[in-house]
Structure formats: structure tokens, C-alpha cells
Design a protein around this motif. Structure first.
Motif, PDB file in Angstrom:
ATOM      1  N   VAL A   1      46.210  52.370  42.605  1.00  0.00           N
ATOM      2  CA  VAL A   1      45.778  52.715  41.242  1.00  0.00           C
ATOM      3  C   VAL A   1      46.376  51.746  40.232  1.00  0.00           C
ATOM      4  CG1 VAL A   1      45.926  54.476  39.440  1.00  0.00           C
ATOM      5  CG2 VAL A   1      45.419  55.139  41.784  1.00  0.00           C
ATOM      6  N   TYR A   2      47.653  51.451  40.374  1.00  0.00           N
ATOM      7  CA  TYR A   2      48.298  50.528  39.440  1.00  0.00           C
ATOM      8  C   TYR A   2      47.682  49.127  39.521  1.00  0.00           C
ATOM      9  CZ  TYR A   2      52.018  53.928  38.537  1.00  0.00           C
ATOM     10  OH  TYR A   2      52.729  55.031  38.145  1.00  0.00           O
ATOM     11  N   VAL A   3      47.370  48.683  40.727  1.00  0.00           N
ATOM     12  CA  VAL A   3      46.756  47.363  40.891  1.00  0.00           C
ATOM     13  C   VAL A   3      45.373  47.342  40.254  1.00  0.00           C
ATOM     14  CG1 VAL A   3      45.841  45.723  42.571  1.00  0.00           C
ATOM     15  CG2 VAL A   3      48.085  46.751  42.936  1.00  0.00           C
ATOM     16  N   ALA A   4      44.589  48.385  40.517  1.00  0.00           N
ATOM     17  CA  ALA A   4      43.225  48.427  39.989  1.00  0.00           C
ATOM     18  C   ALA A   4      43.208  48.495  38.466  1.00  0.00           C
ATOM     19  CB  ALA A   4      42.478  49.633  40.571  1.00  0.00           C
ATOM     20  N   THR A   5      44.130  49.241  37.865  1.00  0.00           N
ATOM     21  CA  THR A   5      44.162  49.356  36.412  1.00  0.00           C
ATOM     22  C   THR A   5      44.805  48.146  35.740  1.00  0.00           C
ATOM     23  OG1 THR A   5      46.220  50.635  36.603  1.00  0.00           O
ATOM     24  CG2 THR A   5      44.155  51.867  36.445  1.00  0.00           C
ATOM     25  N   GLY A   6      45.623  47.407  36.471  1.00  0.00           N
ATOM     26  CA  GLY A   6      46.281  46.251  35.870  1.00  0.00           C
ATOM     27  C   GLY A   6      45.537  44.945  36.036  1.00  0.00           C
ATOM     28  N   LEU A   7      44.608  44.885  36.995  1.00  0.00           N
ATOM     29  CA  LEU A   7      43.901  43.634  37.276  1.00  0.00           C
ATOM     30  C   LEU A   7      42.992  43.148  36.148  1.00  0.00           C
ATOM     31  CD1 LEU A   7      42.846  43.460  41.039  1.00  0.00           C
ATOM     32  CD2 LEU A   7      44.152  41.795  39.701  1.00  0.00           C
ATOM     33  N   PRO A   8      42.198  44.006  35.494  1.00  0.00           N
ATOM     34  CA  PRO A   8      41.294  43.482  34.457  1.00  0.00           C
ATOM     35  C   PRO A   8      42.012  42.686  33.379  1.00  0.00           C
ATOM     36  CG  PRO A   8      40.681  45.714  35.015  1.00  0.00           C
ATOM     37  CD  PRO A   8      41.960  45.443  35.737  1.00  0.00           C
ATOM     38  N   PHE A   9      43.081  43.243  32.817  1.00  0.00           N
ATOM     39  CA  PHE A   9      43.824  42.512  31.791  1.00  0.00           C
ATOM     40  C   PHE A   9      44.472  41.267  32.366  1.00  0.00           C
ATOM     41  CE2 PHE A   9      47.964  41.647  29.832  1.00  0.00           C
ATOM     42  CZ  PHE A   9      47.541  41.281  28.555  1.00  0.00           C
ATOM     43  N   SER A  10      45.008  41.362  33.587  1.00  0.00           N
ATOM     44  CA  SER A  10      45.702  40.221  34.188  1.00  0.00           C
ATOM     45  C   SER A  10      44.750  39.057  34.427  1.00  0.00           C
ATOM     46  CB  SER A  10      46.351  40.648  35.502  1.00  0.00           C
ATOM     47  OG  SER A  10      47.273  41.694  35.306  1.00  0.00           O
ATOM     48  N   VAL A  11      43.573  39.337  34.966  1.00  0.00           N
ATOM     49  CA  VAL A  11      42.593  38.268  35.205  1.00  0.00           C
ATOM     50  C   VAL A  11      42.136  37.662  33.892  1.00  0.00           C
ATOM     51  CG1 VAL A  11      40.300  37.768  36.138  1.00  0.00           C
ATOM     52  CG2 VAL A  11      41.843  39.279  37.378  1.00  0.00           C
ATOM     53  N   PHE A  12      41.868  38.496  32.914  1.00  0.00           N
ATOM     54  CA  PHE A  12      41.452  37.998  31.600  1.00  0.00           C
ATOM     55  C   PHE A  12      42.545  37.134  30.973  1.00  0.00           C
ATOM     56  CE2 PHE A  12      41.298  38.637  26.952  1.00  0.00           C
ATOM     57  CZ  PHE A  12      40.047  38.095  26.690  1.00  0.00           C
ATOM     58  N   PHE A  13      43.793  37.578  31.081  1.00  0.00           N
ATOM     59  CA  PHE A  13      44.915  36.847  30.491  1.00  0.00           C
ATOM     60  C   PHE A  13      45.105  35.489  31.159  1.00  0.00           C
ATOM     61  CE2 PHE A  13      49.365  35.698  30.113  1.00  0.00           C
ATOM     62  CZ  PHE A  13      49.662  35.979  28.783  1.00  0.00           C
ATOM     63  N   LEU A  14      45.085  35.462  32.492  1.00  0.00           N
ATOM     64  CA  LEU A  14      45.302  34.203  33.200  1.00  0.00           C
ATOM     65  C   LEU A  14      44.095  33.281  33.101  1.00  0.00           C
ATOM     66  CD1 LEU A  14      47.293  35.170  36.416  1.00  0.00           C
ATOM     67  CD2 LEU A  14      48.112  34.261  34.243  1.00  0.00           C
ATOM     68  N   THR A  15      42.910  33.826  32.938  1.00  0.00           N
ATOM     69  CA  THR A  15      41.743  32.972  32.720  1.00  0.00           C
ATOM     70  C   THR A  15      41.915  32.158  31.449  1.00  0.00           C
ATOM     71  OG1 THR A  15      40.284  34.526  33.860  1.00  0.00           O
ATOM     72  CG2 THR A  15      39.246  32.944  32.397  1.00  0.00           C
TER      73      THR A  15
END
Length: 281
Positions: free
Chosen positions: A150-164
């Protein structure tokens, strides 16, 4: 030349007001930490006599009580393990996804980015029931892998957007030069992109760590057994039952704040570099 003169003049004239303002901001942050730490090192009877004074008796009994009686030590280790695994998985997946979206002609990458931004706007409590039902069917309720998922799934959208956005700042010329020299995808990513984006990675790691470390709702619902709960739910339960024992509660607050403060102290240089790069862009 004119811009440099304006910058110099503003720096000289605004030095003291800015310094005083920063001192005020620092005081509003340091004093609560100082008060909590000081309160945690005194007995409750001493605290009730003079809550805002210096301790007449110094003791570590509050920390000992939290560890031996309420299992805060074990909860601390469990939280550290869950948070560390979650942040590591999120960073690993976000690095590959962010680099791919930033530097490769991925079909529909604008749509993918838009979807990530849309998901970030959904409040977390709205997802509690669907997530719980889904994990129930997968037999992952009351398990740490389910909570980490759950933590990975909820944290990935912001993380991918940020690193992009962060990886887009890496010069294309440097990446092309690495490719001409024969570097493949993984070599370019590991030797060029990641080191040049280290400030952004450090900032993201701190943000993800703080989000997972302080998370409460999913940690309570998905780990219902009190003996297996993480640090934040354990301390929240102690705070509800012992609101009159402020030194005991303060000791719990000091414990939960220790790791984030240490992490911020270690990564502060990289975070400031990331902020400077973001402002310059």
C-alpha cells in the motif's frame, strides 16, 4: 551587470532583517523540540509541580517504561524496517520510470504523467475501503507485505512525477556522450543520471521516509494486532491512555522524532542543493 548590483545591494541591506526572521523561525522549531526532550527526562510528579521549569530530577525511566512495558522498542524496529523497505522499493521503481518518461519516447507519456498528477489529488482516506477489500482477497491484511504494498502504491505517483522533472534537468549532451562511448541504459543511468540527480533523489527519499514513518491510518487498519503495530500507532495509543502523564508521552514523541531529525541532518546539504537547482530553473 545591473542584476549583479541589485543582488549585492539587496544582500547588504537585507542581511539583518533576514537573519532576524530566520532566527525567529528557528526558535519556533527548536523550542518545541527542546521542551519535549526536557519534559521526557523528568518524572511526572516533578513535571506537575513546574511544567515549564527545569527538571529537579533527571531520569530515563520514561524511555525504559516505553520499551519494557509498551513495546515501543520493538515497534521502533518494525517501523524502521517497513519504512526502509518501502522507500528503497519506491526509489528503485521511480528511478527507472522517471528516467524513461524523461528521456525516452514513451508512448502516451503525457497521459501517464497526467494520470500520476490526478492520482496525487485523490485523498488517502477515500481509498481505505477499496484497498482493504483488495488486500482481504489477497490474504494480505494484518501482514507487513500488504502494508508495504500500500505504501509503495500510494508513494509511486508523486515519486515518478518528481524524478521525471528532476531527470529532465540532466543535460542531453552528457547522456548522448555516454551513449557514444558505448554506455547502455543501465550504465548511463547508474553512472550519469543518478549521480547528477542525487540532490533530487535525497529530497525524494526524505519526503517518502517522513510520509511512511508518520503514517497512521493505514498502519492502524491494516495491522490490527496491537502487538504487531508500528511505532506511530503504538505511540498514538499510549497518548490516548496516558494524556495526564505528559513526560511519558513526550518520551514517545522524542523517540518518533529522532530518526527524521537525524535523516534531515544528514541529507540537508543535498536537499538544499535540490532546492537551489529548482529555483534556478
Amino acid at each position: 551587470m545591473a542584476a549583479e548590483q541589485v543582488s549585492t545591494r539587496l544582500t547588504r541591506r537585507g542581511r539583518w532583517p533576514i537573519f532576524i526572521g530566520l532566527c525567529v523561525v528557528a526558535a519556533t522549531i527548536i523550542y518545541p523540540l527542546f521542551f519535549v526532550t526536557l519534559t521526557s527526562l523528568r518524572p511526572n510528579a516533578d513535571y506537575l509541580q513546574d511544567p515549564f521549569g527545569l527538571p529537579a530530577i533527571w531520569t530515563l525511566d520514561n524511555y525504559t517504561t516505553l520499551s519494557r512495558v509498551y513495546g515501543v522498542g520493538d515497534a521502533f524496529v518494525r517501523s524502521l524496517a517497513v519504512t526502509g523497505v518501502t522507500v528503497s522499493i519506491v526509489l528503485l521503481l521511480a528511478i527507472f520510470a522517471g528516467y524513461g518518461l524523461a528521456r525516452y519516447p514513451v508512448p502516451g507519456r503525457r497521459v501517464i504523467t497526467s494520470v500520476f498528477v490526478s492520482v496525487m489529488l485523490i485523498p488517502g482516506p477515500v481509498l481505505i475501503i477499496p484497498i482493504y477489500l483488495m488486500l482481504s482477497r489477497m490474504d494480505l491484511v494484518a501482514t507487513y507485505p500488504g502494508l508495504i504494498l500500500v505504501y509503495v502504491a500510494t508513494g509511486l505517483p508523486f515519486s515518478v512525477f518528481f524524478l521525471t522533472l528532476s531527470f529532465r534537468g540532466v543535460p542531453v549532451e552528457v547522456i548522448e556522450a555516454a551513449r557514444i562511448d558505448g554506455a547502455g541504459f543501465f550504465r548511463t543511468l547508474g553512472s550519469i543520471v543518478v549521480p547528477m540527480g542525487l540532490s533530487g533523489l535525497a529530497t525524494l527519499a526524505v519526503l517518502q521516509f517522513l510520509g511512511v514513518w508518520n503514517e497512521l491510518i493505514f498502519a492502524i487498519i491494516l495491522i490490527p494486532d496491537q502487538a504487531d503495530r508500528l511505532l506511530t500507532p503504538t505511540l498514538a495509543n499510549i497518548g490516548e491512555r496516558f494524556v495526564t502523564d505528559q513526560p511519558l508521552v513526550s518520551a514517545g514523541l522524542a523517540i518518533t522524532a529522532s530518526v527524521p531529525l537525524l535523516l534531515l541532518a544528514v541529507a540537508s546539504r543535498y536537499i538544499m542543493q535540490g532546492l537551489q537547482v529548482g529555483v534556478s530553473r
